[in-house]
Every structure is written in C-alpha cells, then in structure tokens.
Design an enzyme around this catalytic site. Structure first.
Site, mmCIF file in Angstrom:
data_model
loop_
_atom_site.group_PDB
_atom_site.id
_atom_site.type_symbol
_atom_site.label_atom_id
_atom_site.label_comp_id
_atom_site.label_asym_id
_atom_site.label_seq_id
_atom_site.Cartn_x
_atom_site.Cartn_y
_atom_site.Cartn_z
ATOM 1 N N GLY A 16 74.443 70.448 39.594
ATOM 2 C CA GLY A 16 73.135 69.897 39.943
ATOM 3 C C GLY A 16 72.293 69.554 38.725
ATOM 4 O O GLY A 16 72.763 69.614 37.580
ATOM 5 N N ASP A 39 80.111 75.455 41.752
ATOM 6 C CA ASP A 39 79.304 74.594 42.631
ATOM 7 C C ASP A 39 80.060 74.446 43.942
ATOM 8 O O ASP A 39 81.288 74.601 43.970
ATOM 9 C CB ASP A 39 79.086 73.219 41.982
ATOM 10 N N TYR A 145 61.422 74.513 52.230
ATOM 11 C CA TYR A 145 61.804 74.829 50.838
ATOM 12 C C TYR A 145 60.823 75.843 50.249
ATOM 13 O O TYR A 145 61.217 76.854 49.661
ATOM 14 C CB TYR A 145 61.803 73.519 50.042
HETATM 15 C C1 AKB Z 1 61.176 69.274 44.520
HETATM 16 O O1 AKB Z 1 60.495 68.248 44.326
HETATM 17 O O2 AKB Z 1 61.533 69.658 45.632
HETATM 18 C C2 AKB Z 1 61.536 70.118 43.319
HETATM 19 C C3 AKB Z 1 60.521 71.181 43.074
HETATM 20 C C4 AKB Z 1 59.177 70.841 42.612
HETATM 21 O O3 AKB Z 1 60.821 72.334 43.237
HETATM 22 N N1 AKB Z 1 61.647 69.292 42.165
#
Ligand code: AKB
Length: 327
Positions: A16, A39, A145
């Site tokens: 990555g 990976d 996330y």
């Molecule tokens: C994203 O944009 O998801 C990543 C981050 C800021 O963690 N680059």
C-alpha cells in the site's frame, strides 16, 4: 528495546501507500533480511527487495504463525480500508480494520513484540475542535473508518494495559507520496493532482477549493513512525495515537504552489458529496505539541518542499510526460 542488529520487522499492507515506502526505509536501515513484507495482494508485482509473502490479516492463525516463524520483534500493521472506500462497504471495512488489528495484537501479546498502528485525522469528527485539534479532544467521527480508528486506538491501549503489548501509533494527516497510490481516501486528491499536473496540466478536484486539511509528505510520515517506535519508553507519557502534522492547505492553495513549477496548470472543481462531507468533518490542523515534546517530532517538508519532491518523483515515474510539462 531490541538492538538494531536484532530487529525483525514484519509489515502488513506492505504493497500500500505507506507500506511501499516504509519497507524500503526499514530494509535500508536494518538490512533486507530483517524485514518481511506482507500484503493480502499477491507479492508478484511488488517492488520490494526483501522477503515478501501474501498474508490476510483476517486469518488469525496465519498471522500468529507468520509473526512467530519470522521471529518478529515489531509489526508495522498498515493493512486497512480508508475513509471513502470504507463508506462503500462499512461492514467489510469494520472487519478488515478491527479484526485484522485484533489478530495482530493477539499475536504480539503471544510473542512479546512491538506493534505500530497508524491512526488518522479521521479519528476526529465534526464536534471535535478543528483548529487546532488538541491531543485529547472529543472523538465522535462520522465515518466507519473513523470509528475503527478510535476503536483501534483504544484497543492498542487495552492490549498494553492488559497484556503489556508495546503498541504505539500516530494520528496521521493526509499523506502525500508518489511510490504507490493511496486508494480510497478523502485526501487522495493531494496525490492525484501531481500526476494530472504532469500528464495533462489540468485536474478536476473532488473537493471544494477552500477545503482546508492537514497533510504530510510521506518521508516525514515514515520518519515519524520509525522515531516513535525507537523512542525510549521513559520519555513517553502515553504511547499511542500521537497527533502529528506538517502543513495545512486547501486544493486552491496546492494548485497555486504547483503552478509555480507547472505554468498554465489548471484546476476545476466538481465536489463529490460523500468525500466533501468527510473532509468537512475532519480537523483543519492537529496540535502535535505532545509528539514534539515527548519524542522530539519535527517535520521537514512544508508545502513548497513537498511540491518540489512530488513533481520530481512523479516526473521520474513518467519521464516523457513530466519532461514536457515542466520548466
Ligand atoms: C483518508 O483520506 O482516508 C486517509 C486518512 C486521512 O486517514 N488518507
């Protein structure tokens, strides 16, 4: 702390954006035999000159076996689904980001190795203070996330408190690099724009021109990770989730800085509602004073140094297009 000559570093997510550069840096520092690049993707096409193998972090037994067999002293656990990609499949992102981390922490607890886990500006949300965002601030992210980043920070703290795992981590801003594409993030525009500038002299940005975000050049990010992992534990009040930053800019300001080297470069804006709303929920600037005072963090690349390094690096990837687009 393991002496440098005895380091055995296992990297997950090695193909990555962060992994590609981290592997080269640690292989150069500790020797290619001291690094195992892993990976979920097939290693056939990777550019690493150290041992490499396919490893799915969701396979707990395989993670445990690999960590054991390699005699691992530190895992840099970089395998993760990023912010925009996570919204396409939240449950898959949750599994990759949480179960993968859990498997790595379990293996680390069993063998007694260190773990590095990147967190992110995404661990903050619209109710966090934006400028600056303190080290300790309200964390109510609105992306899957971000949810996994906050939970991951807590899980690392828990495995340290409960099982003594030396799990350390940084809250990275958007990372800018040319060796491997980011793939699925909200800050990806700050990488795409360089390729577009050299190939087409124009770029259509998926964010509004005034969207200010925190950013860092990859060489600084890799150095920060390595320095934190090497920091003497006595110097650290906490180990995990340090805010780090290097620069802040908007797409319009980045385009202006690129135009200094690529005259006539044009940018237009076609905001994508999903990525715009994610960007709007993130900090403008992290307060990284704890990282600076506890282990001496100091960025080296500002906006202008980053733009020069990126144009140079991207230009070397595509010499024909680059040559015709630059002064
Ligand atoms: C994203 O944009 O998801 C990543 C981050 C800021 O963690 N680059």
């Amino acid at each position: 702390m393991t002496p440098p000559e005895a380091r055995r570093i296992l990297v997950t997510g090695a193909a990555g954006q962060i992994g590609t550069e981290l592997v080269s840096t640690v292989a150069e520092r500790y020797g290619p035999g001291a690094v195992l690049a892993t990976d979920v993707r097939d290693p056939a096409g990777w550019a690493h000159d150290c041992p490499a193998m396919q490893l799915n972090c969701l396979d707990a037994a395989a993670v445990r076996r690999t960590v054991d067999d390699f005699g691992t002293t530190a895992v840099f656990h970089l395998a993760a689904v990023l912010s925009a990609a996570g919204e396409a499949s939240p449950s898959a992102a949750y599994r990759t980001n949480m179960d993968g981390l859990l498997n790595v922490l379990e293996a680390a607890a069993a063998v007694g190795c260190q773990v590095f886990v990147p967190s992110s500006i995404a661990a903050f949300g619209p109710t966090s203070p934006r400028d600056p965002t303190p080290q300790a601030a309200l964390q109510r992210p609105t992306t899957i996330y971000g949810v996994t980043k906050v939970a991951g920070e807590l899980l690392c703290d828990y495995y340290h408190a409960r099982f003594g795992v030396d799990a350390r981590g940084l809250r990275f801003p958007g990372l800018i690099s040319y060796s491997a594409p980011p793939g699925g993030g909200t800050t990806d525009y700050a990488v795409e724009i360089f390729h577009a500038a050299l190939e087409d002299r124009r770029y259509t940005c998926f964010l509004r021109p005034d969207t200010r975000m925190d950013m860092m050049y990859m060489a600084d990010a890799i150095r920060a990770a390595v320095e934190l992992m090497d920091a003497p534990v006595e110097a650290l009040t906490h180990r995990n989730a340090f805010n780090v930053t290097a620069m802040q800019f908007t797409p319009a300001e980045l385009a202006e800085a690129i135009r200094v080297h690529v005259p006539g470069f044009e940018i237009e804006y076609d905001p994508d509602p999903l990525r715009q709303s994610i960007a709007d929920s993130w900090p403008d600037r992290l307060d990284d004073s704890e990282a600076r005072s506890q282990w001496g963090w100091q960025p080296e690349y500002d906006l202008s140094a980053t733009v020069s390094a990126m144009l140079d690096g991207v230009g070397r990837l595509a010499p024909v297009q680059a040559g015709s687009a630059r002064r």
